[in-house]
Design a protein around this motif. Structure first.
Motif, PDB file in Angstrom:
ATOM      1  N   UNK A   6       0.866  -1.176   0.000  1.00 39.56           N
ATOM      2  CA  UNK A   6       0.000   0.000   0.000  1.00 39.56           C
ATOM      3  C   UNK A   6       0.907   1.231   0.000  1.00 39.56           C
ATOM      4  N   UNK A   7       0.962   1.909  -1.139  1.00 40.58           N
ATOM      5  CA  UNK A   7       1.811   3.093  -1.293  1.00 40.58           C
ATOM      6  C   UNK A   7       0.901   4.319  -1.280  1.00 40.58           C
ATOM      7  N   UNK A   8       1.220   5.267  -0.397  1.00 43.03           N
ATOM      8  CA  UNK A   8       0.459   6.512  -0.339  1.00 43.03           C
ATOM      9  C   UNK A   8       1.404   7.661  -0.661  1.00 43.03           C
ATOM     10  N   UNK A   9       1.023   8.448  -1.660  1.00 40.99           N
ATOM     11  CA  UNK A   9       1.775   9.628  -2.062  1.00 40.99           C
ATOM     12  C   UNK A   9       1.168  10.832  -1.340  1.00 40.99           C
ATOM     13  N   UNK A  10       2.013  11.622  -0.700  1.00 36.60           N
ATOM     14  CA  UNK A  10       1.580  12.912  -0.182  1.00 36.60           C
ATOM     15  C   UNK A  10       2.150  13.956  -1.129  1.00 36.60           C
ATOM     16  N   UNK A  31       7.991   1.970  -9.386  1.00 35.26           N
ATOM     17  CA  UNK A  31       7.862   1.086  -8.228  1.00 35.26           C
ATOM     18  C   UNK A  31       6.907  -0.062  -8.542  1.00 35.26           C
ATOM     19  N   UNK A  32       5.809   0.253  -9.232  1.00 37.60           N
ATOM     20  CA  UNK A  32       4.843  -0.778  -9.608  1.00 37.60           C
ATOM     21  C   UNK A  32       5.388  -1.785 -10.606  1.00 37.60           C
ATOM     22  N   UNK A  33       6.420  -1.408 -11.355  1.00 40.16           N
ATOM     23  CA  UNK A  33       7.072  -2.360 -12.254  1.00 40.16           C
ATOM     24  C   UNK A  33       7.959  -3.326 -11.482  1.00 40.16           C
ATOM     25  N   UNK A  34       8.376  -2.937 -10.284  1.00 42.78           N
ATOM     26  CA  UNK A  34       9.315  -3.737  -9.508  1.00 42.78           C
ATOM     27  C   UNK A  34       8.647  -4.667  -8.504  1.00 42.78           C
ATOM     28  N   UNK A  35       7.598  -4.175  -7.866  1.00 37.84           N
ATOM     29  CA  UNK A  35       6.868  -4.965  -6.863  1.00 37.84           C
ATOM     30  C   UNK A  35       5.378  -4.664  -7.011  1.00 37.84           C
ATOM     31  N   UNK A  36       4.536  -5.581  -6.586  1.00 35.92           N
ATOM     32  CA  UNK A  36       3.100  -5.300  -6.663  1.00 35.92           C
ATOM     33  C   UNK A  36       2.718  -4.201  -5.659  1.00 35.92           C
ATOM     34  N   UNK A  37       2.010  -3.184  -6.152  1.00 43.45           N
ATOM     35  CA  UNK A  37       1.606  -2.069  -5.289  1.00 43.45           C
ATOM     36  C   UNK A  37       0.185  -1.628  -5.611  1.00 43.45           C
ATOM     37  N   UNK A  38      -0.419  -0.963  -4.645  1.00 37.92           N
ATOM     38  CA  UNK A  38      -1.606  -0.145  -4.877  1.00 37.92           C
ATOM     39  C   UNK A  38      -1.184   1.269  -4.513  1.00 37.92           C
ATOM     40  N   UNK A  39      -1.725   2.251  -5.208  1.00 36.17           N
ATOM     41  CA  UNK A  39      -1.312   3.640  -4.984  1.00 36.17           C
ATOM     42  C   UNK A  39      -2.532   4.484  -4.650  1.00 36.17           C
ATOM     43  N   UNK A  40      -2.396   5.260  -3.594  1.00 30.68           N
ATOM     44  CA  UNK A  40      -3.375   6.298  -3.270  1.00 30.68           C
ATOM     45  C   UNK A  40      -2.600   7.600  -3.133  1.00 30.68           C
ATOM     46  N   UNK A  41      -3.268   8.701  -3.420  1.00 28.35           N
ATOM     47  CA  UNK A  41      -2.589   9.990  -3.352  1.00 28.35           C
ATOM     48  C   UNK A  41      -3.376  10.953  -2.475  1.00 28.35           C
ATOM     49  N   UNK A  71      -2.058   7.672   5.269  1.00 28.57           N
ATOM     50  CA  UNK A  71      -0.604   7.841   5.344  1.00 28.57           C
ATOM     51  C   UNK A  71      -0.033   7.032   6.510  1.00 28.57           C
ATOM     52  N   UNK A  72      -0.664   7.112   7.646  1.00 30.18           N
ATOM     53  CA  UNK A  72      -0.143   6.426   8.830  1.00 30.18           C
ATOM     54  C   UNK A  72      -0.209   4.906   8.715  1.00 30.18           C
ATOM     55  N   UNK A  73      -1.154   4.398   7.932  1.00 30.82           N
ATOM     56  CA  UNK A  73      -1.310   2.950   7.777  1.00 30.82           C
ATOM     57  C   UNK A  73      -0.641   2.404   6.520  1.00 30.82           C
ATOM     58  N   UNK A  74      -0.080   3.262   5.685  1.00 31.27           N
ATOM     59  CA  UNK A  74       0.554   2.835   4.436  1.00 31.27           C
ATOM     60  C   UNK A  74       1.762   1.954   4.710  1.00 31.27           C
ATOM     61  N   UNK A  75       2.091   1.121   3.735  1.00 29.48           N
ATOM     62  CA  UNK A  75       3.324   0.338   3.808  1.00 29.48           C
ATOM     63  C   UNK A  75       4.518   1.190   3.412  1.00 29.48           C
ATOM     64  N   UNK A  76       4.322   2.076   2.440  1.00 32.53           N
ATOM     65  CA  UNK A  76       5.367   2.967   1.925  1.00 32.53           C
ATOM     66  C   UNK A  76       4.733   4.327   1.673  1.00 32.53           C
ATOM     67  N   UNK A  77       5.454   5.385   2.033  1.00 29.24           N
ATOM     68  CA  UNK A  77       4.996   6.750   1.760  1.00 29.24           C
ATOM     69  C   UNK A  77       5.953   7.384   0.746  1.00 29.24           C
TER      70      UNK A  77
END
Length: 186
Positions: A6-10, A31-41, A71-77
């Motif tokens: 779970x990737x969250x962009x601020x 990043x999505x090409x390298x590992x499976x991700x979901x993105x929220x912004x 943001x606080x619960x994301x795996x990556x920010x």
């Protein structure tokens, strides 16, 4: 099989369209090409008066609180900001002023910034790293700064930018892959 990260962009830009958002999109695409991700912004300028007028976390309306929880619960920010007068934007700082003190502890954070010229490139080291050091975040050793000259509108034309993102994320790939292995499927 592990779940996607779970990737969250601020996005700390106060405008749309935004070079900063475009840079964050390039980072998350790679990043999505390298590992499976979901993105929220989280676009801080879209959080509105309920956000800008809040002086404490409990002052924020539910939609703003949801952005904080994301943001606080994301795996990556991915923390992305334009540079204003040598530092991050005020809206970006106001957002992080209300993130829980330990909510980002040990959380991987990718730093990104855009600015008018290369003179602002050290914002990654002199402003962003210390901010996320305060949170005890696991700031990745790569950061991405792109000056306005690399863009045509919000399109990055400079192939060196793509190369830096590719090489930088490839360098931290083992760390990111470990994150996906540590995740329980949902």
């Amino acid at each position: 099989m592990s779940r996607p990260l779970d990737v969250v962009v601020v996005n700390g830009s106060p405008s749309e369209p935004s070079k900063t958002a475009a840079l964050a999109d390039l980072i998350t695409a790679r990043l999505g090409e390298l590992v499976p991700i979901t993105v929220r912004r989280v676009d801080v300028y879209r959080l509105g008066p309920g956000f800008t007028g809040g002086l404490a976390r409990e002052d924020f309306p539910p939609d703003v609180e949801a952005a904080y929880r994301a943001v606080e619960e994301a795996d990556v920010v991915v923390a992305a900001t334009p540079v204003f007068r040598g530092s991050y934007s005020g809206l970006f700082k106001h957002f992080f002023d209300h993130v829980g003190q330990y909510a980002l502890a040990n959380k991987p954070v990718v730093l990104a910034a855009t600015g008018g010229s290369d003179r602002h490139a050290l914002v990654i080291e002199h402003a962003l790293r210390p901010l996320f050091g305060f949170f005890q975040a696991a700031v990745l050793p790569v950061g991405f700064y792109v000056s306005a000259g690399a863009f045509d509108g919000t399109t990055v034309l400079d192939p060196e930018v793509y190369s830096r993102i590719e090489v930088g994320l490839d360098d931290v790939l083992p760390h990111l892959r470990n994150l996906t292995l540590d995740r329980e499927p949902t």
